[in-house]
Scaffold this active site. Structure first.
Site, PDB file in Angstrom:
ATOM      1  CG  HIS A   1     -13.048  15.095  62.943  1.00 43.77           C
ATOM      2  ND1 HIS A   1     -11.943  14.619  63.625  1.00 43.77           N
ATOM      3  CD2 HIS A   1     -12.812  14.832  61.625  1.00 43.77           C
ATOM      4  CE1 HIS A   1     -11.081  14.091  62.758  1.00 43.77           C
ATOM      5  NE2 HIS A   1     -11.590  14.199  61.549  1.00 43.77           N
TER       6      HIS A   1
ATOM      7  CE  LYS B   1     -14.314  11.308  63.044  1.00 47.60           C
ATOM      8  NZ  LYS B   1     -14.660  10.512  61.845  1.00 47.60           N
TER       9      LYS B   1
END
Length: 252
Positions: free
Chosen positions: A143, A147
């Site tokens: 990700h 995040k």
């Protein structure tokens, strides 16, 4: 036609859902809820959900966890089905969601991508065969660098799908740096990568003797989550009280 009230309509996901609904012949946004109702979205926007007096068939929430109580009260009073896409709920809030589902239809999922939910179905079938054959199972998720949680909720949902199919025989292992030992056969490794602007990549690896099978999902934009949320809202239209999930939407 499913008429939708959209909470968090001025956020990134709210704007995405607005665009997608405008392209959907079976869904329309009839009202938005946002703390700063300062744009022309093509529908009325209310600063407070209590002020919304628009008739609708479902609500989609892409706002913040601290607005949950007001959303649940609104939906319960109007018997309005809700698709809850916000993350970060406390255990108490999750209990409130379960209680509200006794009064109206509630759908909450770790991931609203149709592809991810189909992948969960595929993984369950693959695990039934490959686990018995002794394949090692690993999950790698990637990700963007903003995040904050790791591993992702989606990676855990994929792991849960695998483990459920294997009668919960696996132990999740997130970090091997403190161990100097061979891999256990009942170990399910989950690794996280963070970097750049990666929207979301998930690989589920079945590694056997002399062959490797990898199931992969790549999200190239957040639109996949918006599409899934709209599909969920259309599914809930007319449904009675209860807790629903994306497998219900895709017909698992």
């Amino acid at each position: 036609m499913t008429r939708i009230i959209l909470c968090g309509c001025n956020g990134a996901m709210g704007r995405t859902v607005t665009r997608l609904a405008a392209e959907d012949n079976d869904a329309t946004i009839v009202a938005g809820i946002d703390l700063v109702p300062n744009r022309d979205a093509g529908y009325p926007i209310f600063a407070s959900i209590e002020d919304c007096n628009i008739e609708a068939d479902a609500l989609i929430d892409f706002s913040k966890p601290d607005l949950l109580a007001d959303i649940l009260n609104f939906c319960e009073e109007r018997q309005l089905p809700a698709v809850l896409c916000t993350t970060g709920y406390t255990d108490e809030q999750i209990a409130d969601i379960e209680e509200c589902s006794k009064k109206t239809a509630i759908l909450r999922s770790a991931n609203y991508s149709i592809g991810i939910n189909v992948l969960k179905k595929i993984l369950k079938e693959a695990t039934k065969t490959l686990a018995k054959e002794g394949y090692d199972i690993e999950i790698v998720e990637k990700h963007h660098n903003q995040k904050v949680d790791a591993p992702s909720g989606t990676a855990l949902a994929l792991a849960d799908a695998v483990n459920e199919a294997a009668d919960n025989a696996y132990e999740y292992v997130y970090d091997r740096s403190t161990k100097r030992e061979k891999r256990s056969k009942k170990e399910l490794g989950i690794s996280a990568v963070r970097g750049g602007t990666i929207v979301g990549d998930h690989d589920v690896i079945f590694a056997g003797e002399d062959e490797v099978i990898t199931f992969s999902h790549r999200a190239y934009s957040k639109a996949v989550f918006g599409k899934g949320a709209i599909s969920a809202a259309k599914f809930l239209n007319g449904k009675g009280p209860g807790r629903y999930d994306m497998p219900d939407v895709i017909g698992e």
